[in-house]
Scaffold this motif. Structure first.
Motif, PDB file in Angstrom:
ATOM      1  N   ASN A  92     -13.872   5.800  12.133  1.00 50.48           N
ATOM      2  CA  ASN A  92     -13.610   5.492  13.536  1.00 50.48           C
ATOM      3  C   ASN A  92     -12.153   5.750  13.906  1.00 50.48           C
ATOM      4  N   GLU A  93     -11.265   5.596  12.929  1.00 48.22           N
ATOM      5  CA  GLU A  93      -9.846   5.849  13.155  1.00 48.22           C
ATOM      6  C   GLU A  93      -9.429   7.245  12.701  1.00 48.22           C
ATOM      7  N   GLU A  94     -10.338   7.960  12.024  1.00 52.56           N
ATOM      8  CA  GLU A  94     -10.065   9.291  11.490  1.00 52.56           C
ATOM      9  C   GLU A  94      -8.844   9.284  10.564  1.00 52.56           C
ATOM     10  N   LYS A  95      -8.786   8.263   9.694  1.00 52.60           N
ATOM     11  CA  LYS A  95      -7.668   8.145   8.767  1.00 52.60           C
ATOM     12  C   LYS A  95      -8.177   7.852   7.365  1.00 52.60           C
ATOM     13  N   ARG A  96      -7.398   8.329   6.399  1.00 55.02           N
ATOM     14  CA  ARG A  96      -7.659   8.068   4.993  1.00 55.02           C
ATOM     15  C   ARG A  96      -6.388   7.481   4.375  1.00 55.02           C
ATOM     16  N   TYR A  97      -6.578   6.443   3.559  1.00 57.57           N
ATOM     17  CA  TYR A  97      -5.458   5.820   2.863  1.00 57.57           C
ATOM     18  C   TYR A  97      -5.682   5.966   1.356  1.00 57.57           C
ATOM     19  N   VAL A  98      -4.642   6.399   0.655  1.00 60.78           N
ATOM     20  CA  VAL A  98      -4.736   6.623  -0.783  1.00 60.78           C
ATOM     21  C   VAL A  98      -3.662   5.796  -1.480  1.00 60.78           C
ATOM     22  N   ILE A  99      -4.067   4.977  -2.432  1.00 64.44           N
ATOM     23  CA  ILE A  99      -3.152   4.083  -3.149  1.00 64.44           C
ATOM     24  C   ILE A  99      -3.202   4.421  -4.634  1.00 64.44           C
ATOM     25  N   ASP A 100      -2.042   4.649  -5.226  1.00 62.49           N
ATOM     26  CA  ASP A 100      -1.939   4.826  -6.673  1.00 62.49           C
ATOM     27  C   ASP A 100      -1.944   3.434  -7.300  1.00 62.49           C
ATOM     28  N   MET A 101      -2.968   3.126  -8.088  1.00 64.20           N
ATOM     29  CA  MET A 101      -3.128   1.781  -8.616  1.00 64.20           C
ATOM     30  C   MET A 101      -2.098   1.454  -9.702  1.00 64.20           C
ATOM     31  N   THR A 103       1.334   2.708  -9.661  1.00 65.73           N
ATOM     32  CA  THR A 103       2.670   2.567  -9.067  1.00 65.73           C
ATOM     33  C   THR A 103       2.652   1.774  -7.772  1.00 65.73           C
ATOM     34  N   ARG A 104       1.465   1.589  -7.172  1.00 62.91           N
ATOM     35  CA  ARG A 104       1.281   0.957  -5.871  1.00 62.91           C
ATOM     36  C   ARG A 104       1.882   1.786  -4.751  1.00 62.91           C
ATOM     37  N   LEU A 105       2.289   3.030  -5.040  1.00 61.75           N
ATOM     38  CA  LEU A 105       2.671   3.940  -3.969  1.00 61.75           C
ATOM     39  C   LEU A 105       1.423   4.328  -3.196  1.00 61.75           C
ATOM     40  N   CYS A 106       1.586   4.598  -1.910  1.00 67.54           N
ATOM     41  CA  CYS A 106       0.413   4.940  -1.112  1.00 67.54           C
ATOM     42  C   CYS A 106       0.823   5.825   0.052  1.00 67.54           C
ATOM     43  N   HIS A 107      -0.157   6.435   0.670  1.00 67.15           N
ATOM     44  CA  HIS A 107       0.123   7.216   1.869  1.00 67.15           C
ATOM     45  C   HIS A 107      -1.092   7.237   2.780  1.00 67.15           C
ATOM     46  N   GLU A 108      -0.827   7.584   4.017  1.00 62.34           N
ATOM     47  CA  GLU A 108      -1.852   7.714   5.062  1.00 62.34           C
ATOM     48  C   GLU A 108      -1.957   9.192   5.418  1.00 62.34           C
TER      49      GLU A 108
END
Length: 228
Positions: A92-101, A103-108
């Motif tokens: 619905n938001e047309e977004k994907r979130y990816v989290i490195d489990m 390092t806890r680094l993430c991006h949208e």
């Protein structure tokens, strides 16, 4: 006496054939929809040369709100170390979130990459117009409750570039396998689902961490696995 035995054998054979015909005629298999919300363990494999990867993990599926969440252990042939990723897809938001489990680094990132623009939310249902390829038994029929009746389906999407084949239980239409082929993008993709549980145990799994919002620097080491 011999004639009586032959008559009895023919009678039993006729009864068996009639029973089989009655069972076949009473089993009407139609395209079905899986539960709108479910969770499962899953495994995925892409054998495309030069792009091989395998994924094992957990999958949360919510068709009602058009969202998916995966915990992925990714084994990419181009990288010797495993990646442990959490991926949240909000259609619905047309977004994907990816989290490195680790390092806890993430991006949208935008949900739709160019090669996926025409796919949209892939529902784990049998498409209307799909071909029934057969009904089979999964497991040991000799064991009490040790088997499942599985229907297998195939469907070629209208653009003729995306071919799908899937398996579902006859009872409740639970997906057990989903295979896809696209000659121009991902090639072959095999997915299997097991330990499927209807419903979502924790709706919060679809909430992205606050630190991910607005972060656009990719954290992938190598290629992002493409899913259905």
């Amino acid at each position: 006496m011999l004639g009586s035995r032959h008559q009895m054998s023919w009678a039993l054979l006729c009864l068996l054939v009639l029973a089989m015909l009655w069972t076949a005629s009473s089993l009407s298999v139609e395209p079905c929809s899986s539960p709108s919300q479910w969770e499962a363990a899953y495994a995925m494999f892409n054998p495309r040369e030069g792009h091989e990867f395998t994924v094992n993990g957990r999958y949360s599926y919510d068709k009602d709100n058009l969202r998916k969440r995966r915990f992925e252990e990714v084994d990419d042939i181009l990288h010797p170390d495993y990646q442990f990723l959490e991926v949240i897809e909000l259609y619905n938001e047309e977004k994907r979130y990816v989290i490195d489990m680790r390092t806890r680094l993430c991006h949208e990132e935008p949900l739709y990459h160019p090669e996926e623009k025409d796919n949209g939310f892939f529902a784990h249902d049998v498409p209307i117009g799909a071909r029934l390829d057969g009904v089979h038994i999964l497991g040991a029929k000799s064991e009490l409750k040790g088997f499942l009746n599985i229907s297998q389906w195939s469907f070629r999407y209208p653009d003729h570039e995306f071919y799908w084949k899937g398996s579902f239980t006859l009872d409740q239409c639970i997906p057990t396998r989903s295979d896809a082929f696209n000659a121009t993008t991902f090639g072959l993709l095999f997915e299997e689902f097991y330990d499927v549980s209807p419903g979502i145990s924790d709706p919060n799994v679809f909430e992205p961490p606050r630190q991910c919002v607005g972060q656009h620097k990719p954290i992938y080491r190598g290629r992002r696995p493409i899913h259905t």
